[in-house]
Design an enzyme around this catalytic site. Sequence first.
Site, PDB file in Angstrom:
ATOM      1  N   TYR A  79       1.010  -1.083  -0.052  1.00 24.92           N
ATOM      2  CA  TYR A  79      -0.005  -0.504  -0.251  1.00 24.92           C
ATOM      3  C   TYR A  79       0.948   1.194   0.045  1.00 24.92           C
ATOM      4  O   TYR A  79       1.898   1.006   0.210  1.00 24.92           O
ATOM      5  CB  TYR A  79      -0.946  -0.097   1.230  1.00 24.92           C
ATOM      6  CG  TYR A  79      -1.722  -0.890   1.248  1.00 24.92           C
ATOM      7  CD1 TYR A  79      -1.932  -2.027  -0.073  1.00 24.92           C
ATOM      8  CD2 TYR A  79      -2.697  -1.615   2.583  1.00 24.92           C
ATOM      9  CE1 TYR A  79      -3.562  -2.950   0.482  1.00 24.92           C
ATOM     10  CE2 TYR A  79      -3.590  -2.205   2.279  1.00 24.92           C
ATOM     11  CZ  TYR A  79      -3.987  -2.882   1.391  1.00 24.92           C
ATOM     12  OH  TYR A  79      -4.670  -3.983   1.305  1.00 24.92           O
ATOM     13  N   SER A 139     -13.266  -4.270   1.284  1.00 25.29           N
ATOM     14  CA  SER A 139     -14.158  -4.168   0.345  1.00 25.29           C
ATOM     15  C   SER A 139     -15.998  -3.869   0.460  1.00 25.29           C
ATOM     16  O   SER A 139     -16.567  -4.696   0.134  1.00 25.29           O
ATOM     17  CB  SER A 139     -13.884  -4.283  -1.508  1.00 25.29           C
ATOM     18  OG  SER A 139     -12.742  -3.838  -2.352  1.00 25.29           O
ATOM     19  N   GLY A 151     -16.900   1.710  -3.409  1.00 29.88           N
ATOM     20  CA  GLY A 151     -17.481   2.525  -2.931  1.00 29.88           C
ATOM     21  C   GLY A 151     -18.881   2.769  -3.893  1.00 29.88           C
ATOM     22  O   GLY A 151     -20.058   3.991  -3.772  1.00 29.88           O
ATOM     23  N   THR A 203     -22.219   3.229  -1.890  1.00 26.76           N
ATOM     24  CA  THR A 203     -22.480   4.700  -1.332  1.00 26.76           C
ATOM     25  C   THR A 203     -23.939   4.815  -2.415  1.00 26.76           C
ATOM     26  O   THR A 203     -23.901   5.782  -1.967  1.00 26.76           O
ATOM     27  CB  THR A 203     -21.870   5.189  -0.717  1.00 26.76           C
ATOM     28  OG1 THR A 203     -20.752   5.399  -2.322  1.00 26.76           O
ATOM     29  CG2 THR A 203     -20.123   4.291  -0.171  1.00 26.76           C
ATOM     30  N   GLY A 204     -23.583   4.389  -3.292  1.00 27.27           N
ATOM     31  CA  GLY A 204     -24.451   5.208  -4.447  1.00 27.27           C
ATOM     32  C   GLY A 204     -23.375   6.686  -5.448  1.00 27.27           C
ATOM     33  O   GLY A 204     -24.765   7.230  -6.870  1.00 27.27           O
TER      34      GLY A 204
END
Length: 347
Positions: free
Chosen positions: A53, A236, A241, A244-245
């Site tokens: 990362y 995930s 994401g 979340t829309g």
Amino acid sequence: MHQLTLGRDGPAIPDFCFGTMTFGRQTPEAEAFRQLDMARERGLTFLDTAEMYPVNPVEAGTRGLTEAILGRWMAARGAREGLVLATKVTGEGSAVIEGGSPLIDRARLRTAVEGSLGRLGTDHIDLFQLHWPNRGSYHFRKHWSYRPGAGAAGVRAHVEEVLTEAQALIAEGKIGRLGLSNETAWGLAQWIRAAEERGLPRIASIQNEYSLLCRLFDTDLAEASVMEEVPLLGFSPLATGLLTGKYAGDVTPEDSRRARNPDLSGRITPRVFEAVAAYRGLALDWGMDPVVMALAWFRSRPFTAIPILGATTAAQLEQQLPALETILPEALVAAIDQVYRAHPLPY
């Protein structure tokens, strides 16, 4: 939050984990410190990172930066005590290490542990995970064309080699437990078998993708998880994401993950937005934030499932935190299952 045990005999952990994979890329260091402070204040003391990362993209030049930021935060806050710290060794073929990462063997495991200890500024890692199996697996949308390999004897020899080195690292106090990631049911069985037959360290956890949109864990791996007392750390949990829309209507907000990864690693498909709309509509019918519903749903699973929260900004993390105190009604869980039957495996 509820308290669980990491594996059969590991340390106590909350039933939510806090992930850090954007720290140093999308999330600047000052913002990362802010999020870590928020997490600790709310009891999110189980932290997950990795030597490769930050992500989006993963690059050799930034490898280890997330661990280094986490290490500086722990030093600045005097926060190491009371945390359960998890990180990972990168598997074969990743561009994160110049020339491609070698297979995870005895030497690679030790080198990775010592490197992570240095970047994190600590003398002990509570959970050290193998980021993916040497032999590969069906994860990351590979299940659509998956072809199992052969060579079981070689896999078992590798498992015994790595567990033997892990035993030495545990005896030296450098790591506490060993975990897997992106593994299969058969693979997990080989690690359990070797530990029991050879008196070697037992696998404490398995970190695989898991969300309302990605439920590959729900059958054989779920059974193995329960029977062998190996909890799932689900990465995930908001489907990068999607749940979340923010991508609804097939849009791409500026500075979002999709702006850097247009198909979200194969998650953007003709069916995915219908599934997202169905889950979001269900949450709104129940007067619930869809983000909270998606995270709290983990508590309803018939196996131990711990979501790894992740946020680019503190505002995103703030939206997720109410899930720490939320239990979904049984009727809502049943309704979620009906949506799943109508929209199975959208990617």
